[in-house]
Motif scaffolding. Sequence first.
Motif, mmCIF file in Angstrom:
data_model
loop_
_atom_site.group_PDB
_atom_site.id
_atom_site.type_symbol
_atom_site.label_atom_id
_atom_site.label_comp_id
_atom_site.label_asym_id
_atom_site.label_seq_id
_atom_site.Cartn_x
_atom_site.Cartn_y
_atom_site.Cartn_z
ATOM 1 N N ASP A 106 0.927 -1.218 -0.060
ATOM 2 C CA ASP A 106 -0.164 0.003 0.015
ATOM 3 C C ASP A 106 0.782 1.303 -0.106
ATOM 4 O O ASP A 106 0.454 2.083 -0.727
ATOM 5 N N GLN A 110 0.857 4.065 -3.026
ATOM 6 C CA GLN A 110 0.534 5.669 -2.536
ATOM 7 C C GLN A 110 1.848 6.463 -2.710
ATOM 8 O O GLN A 110 1.729 7.543 -3.259
ATOM 9 N N ARG A 113 2.564 6.943 -6.512
ATOM 10 C CA ARG A 113 1.317 7.909 -7.231
ATOM 11 C C ARG A 113 1.569 9.305 -7.477
ATOM 12 O O ARG A 113 1.123 10.006 -8.071
#
Length: 152
Positions: A106, A110, A113
């Motif tokens: 995760d 993140q 991005r």
Amino acid sequence: MASLIHRVLDRHVIHGLADSWAIQDERGSMSYAELLHESASVAGAFRSVGMVAGTELQIDVPQGRELVVAVLACARLGVVPQDDAALRLAGRPPVLHSDGDEVSWDLLIQAGRTDPEPAPANDPDGYEGLMRAAYPDIFSTLEAGGTISTST
């Protein structure tokens, strides 16, 4: 010739398959556009921890969407899958193990991005053959515009 990742993923998004299913599993479906976004994000995170073309990465991720995303992220950077590499991506959900540090899947997505990795213009010499030999089903299915059916 355009890079492998451009031909198997980016080209499809550019030429009208953005909303077509690239992956289907028990969690649902992922479109070609979503797969491009996720793999570019993970590749951006890989780059931020120092991975570049030629970096070796042990990928010990079970069959499923995370494996597909990880393999495509590697292809964006020219990262080489290697069974005995010091860097290791392992588990479900995957965790990147590097020099005693652990980065969760995760967090990789993140972090990436904010600066996703674009497809390279071309691949390092011999890279396409190496990736096709290591992950033939992923590359042949996506290159044909098909859908990968996975199970966890």
